[in-house]
Design an enzyme around this catalytic site. Structure first.
Site, PDB file in Angstrom:
ATOM      1  N   GLY A  31     -17.927 -68.620 -15.342  1.00 11.20           N
ATOM      2  CA  GLY A  31     -17.582 -67.199 -15.264  1.00 11.20           C
ATOM      3  C   GLY A  31     -17.142 -66.600 -16.592  1.00 11.20           C
ATOM      4  N   GLY A  36     -24.529 -64.202 -23.391  1.00  8.32           N
ATOM      5  CA  GLY A  36     -25.130 -65.539 -23.336  1.00  8.32           C
ATOM      6  C   GLY A  36     -25.439 -65.913 -21.887  1.00  8.32           C
ATOM      7  N   HIS A  37     -24.466 -65.656 -20.986  1.00  9.80           N
ATOM      8  CA  HIS A  37     -24.707 -65.955 -19.562  1.00  9.80           C
ATOM      9  C   HIS A  37     -25.848 -65.087 -19.022  1.00  9.80           C
ATOM     10  CE1 HIS A  37     -20.284 -67.068 -19.797  1.00  9.80           C
ATOM     11  NE2 HIS A  37     -20.808 -68.145 -19.267  1.00  9.80           N
ATOM     12  N   GLY A 147     -27.414 -73.254 -21.859  1.00 11.51           N
ATOM     13  CA  GLY A 147     -27.416 -72.625 -23.184  1.00 11.51           C
ATOM     14  C   GLY A 147     -27.320 -73.650 -24.305  1.00 11.51           C
ATOM     15  N   LYS A 149     -25.936 -73.386 -27.067  1.00 10.65           N
ATOM     16  CA  LYS A 149     -24.653 -73.401 -27.777  1.00 10.65           C
ATOM     17  C   LYS A 149     -23.860 -74.665 -27.434  1.00 10.65           C
ATOM     18  CE  LYS A 149     -20.499 -71.901 -27.578  1.00 10.65           C
ATOM     19  NZ  LYS A 149     -19.644 -72.005 -26.641  1.00 10.65           N
ATOM     20  N   VAL A 176     -26.916 -67.001 -27.861  1.00  9.79           N
ATOM     21  CA  VAL A 176     -26.849 -65.550 -28.101  1.00  9.79           C
ATOM     22  C   VAL A 176     -25.655 -65.302 -29.016  1.00  9.79           C
ATOM     23  CG1 VAL A 176     -26.595 -63.276 -27.035  1.00  9.79           C
ATOM     24  CG2 VAL A 176     -27.888 -65.063 -25.862  1.00  9.79           C
ATOM     25  N   SER A 186     -16.963 -67.521 -23.898  1.00  8.40           N
ATOM     26  CA  SER A 186     -15.852 -66.939 -23.133  1.00  8.40           C
ATOM     27  C   SER A 186     -14.539 -67.145 -23.876  1.00  8.40           C
ATOM     28  CB  SER A 186     -15.763 -67.593 -21.755  1.00  8.40           C
ATOM     29  OG  SER A 186     -17.006 -67.475 -21.103  1.00  8.40           O
TER      30      SER A 186
END
Ligand code: PAF
Length: 286
Positions: A31, A36-37, A147, A149, A176, A186
């Site tokens: 969450g 990116g999400h 992702g 990352k 991203v 986050s």
């Protein structure tokens, strides 16, 4: 978009889609969504009929002194963003739903979990692999989107999927970045305003490493020192690790052979940030 909180309800709903021959894409998340999400959700939507996003802050992957209690949460905003991105099902189980009793079974992707982030976060990747293994058994997707990352997480989960014969495809989606190059995370909310200004130095240093490698510097120690210098000069952060590794095995290399992944973790006062680049091509190619 349906918001589903129980495993039973999710299974029932997905069985209906499967009977109609629909393909299912899955994006596991904790969450506090950012772009990116959203790019993971869009990648899943593009390749599948139905997209399921799980939103679960997994206690099993946090160490005793880590940020589980203060991990950023905003369910209302997250559900609006997921709906806008076209997600079909947002699965948000409670910790009790995911871990109803004592959990005696864990998934451990042995030595791949021990270097890089695993060195300062013992048990972290076991917690990630265990919860993702459970989620995959619950959702049974055709495709899972992750992702780039979180490169070590990707490598660990790729190996878990291979070793345990999970019948799905993995889609690894590029990192991203903010316009100044900082990888979206986050945990960027933990940065102070001055640290936020400094943080893009991490990606600048990684890009400088790429240029060095592609211009012929193959000594990983020299690359690591250059990145270290650039990050320490440009920020107040301390460096947890800098490493040139094989992108699949995550083994550190001394002499660089393409493709190579250059991975870093740095600590600001309240934020621990990770980033990486995979060097594959010559300068000038897209
Ligand atoms: O990357 C994350 O947000 C988490 O590690 C994941 C994959 C959702 C497992 O809890």
């Amino acid at each position: 978009m349906r918001i589903i909180k129980t495993i039973k309800a999710l299974r029932l709903c997905l069985a209906g889609f499967r009977r109609k021959g629909k393909t299912i894409g899955f994006v596991p998340t904790m969450g506090y969504f950012h772009k990116g999400h959203i790019s993971l959700m869009k990648a899943s939507k593009k390749a599948n009929d139905i997209t399921v996003v799980s939103l679960f802050v997994n206690p099993l992957q946090f160490g005793p002194r880590e940020d589980l209690a203060k991990y950023p949460r905003d369910f209302k905003r997250d559900s609006l963003m997921a709906k806008e991105a076209g997600v079909d099902i947002l699965f948000c189980p409670s910790p009790r739903e995911m871990y109803p009793g004592s959990l005696l079974t864990r998934i451990s992707v042995a030595e791949m979990s021990q270097g890089l982030c695993g060195a300062s976060r013992p048990g972290h990747f076991e917690g990630v692999a265990t919860v993702v293994g459970k989620l995959l058994n619950i959702v049974q997707p055709d495709v899972m989107c992750l992702g780039q990352k979180d490169a070590q997480q990707v490598a660990v989960l790729k190996k878990m999927v291979l070793d345990l014969n999970f019948p799905l495809k993995l889609n690894v989606v590029p990192t991203v970045r903010e316009p100044d190059g900082l990888a979206m995370s986050s945990r960027n909310v933990y940065l102070s305003p001055s640290e936020r200004k400094e943080a893009p130095a991490i990606y600048r240093a990684l890009k400088a490493a790429r240029v060095l490698i592609l211009s012929g510097e193959l000594d990983a120690t020299k690359i690591n020192s250059k990145i270290k210098k650039l990050i320490l000069e440009g920020t107040s952060a301390s460096i947890e690790y800098i490493s040139c590794v094989d992108p699949d095995s995550l083994k550190a290399v001394r002499r660089i052979k393409l493709p190579v992944m250059v991975a870093v973790a740095v600590r600001f006062s309240a934020a621990r940030l990770i980033d990486n680049i995979v060097v594959t091509r010559s300068i000038g190619s897209p």
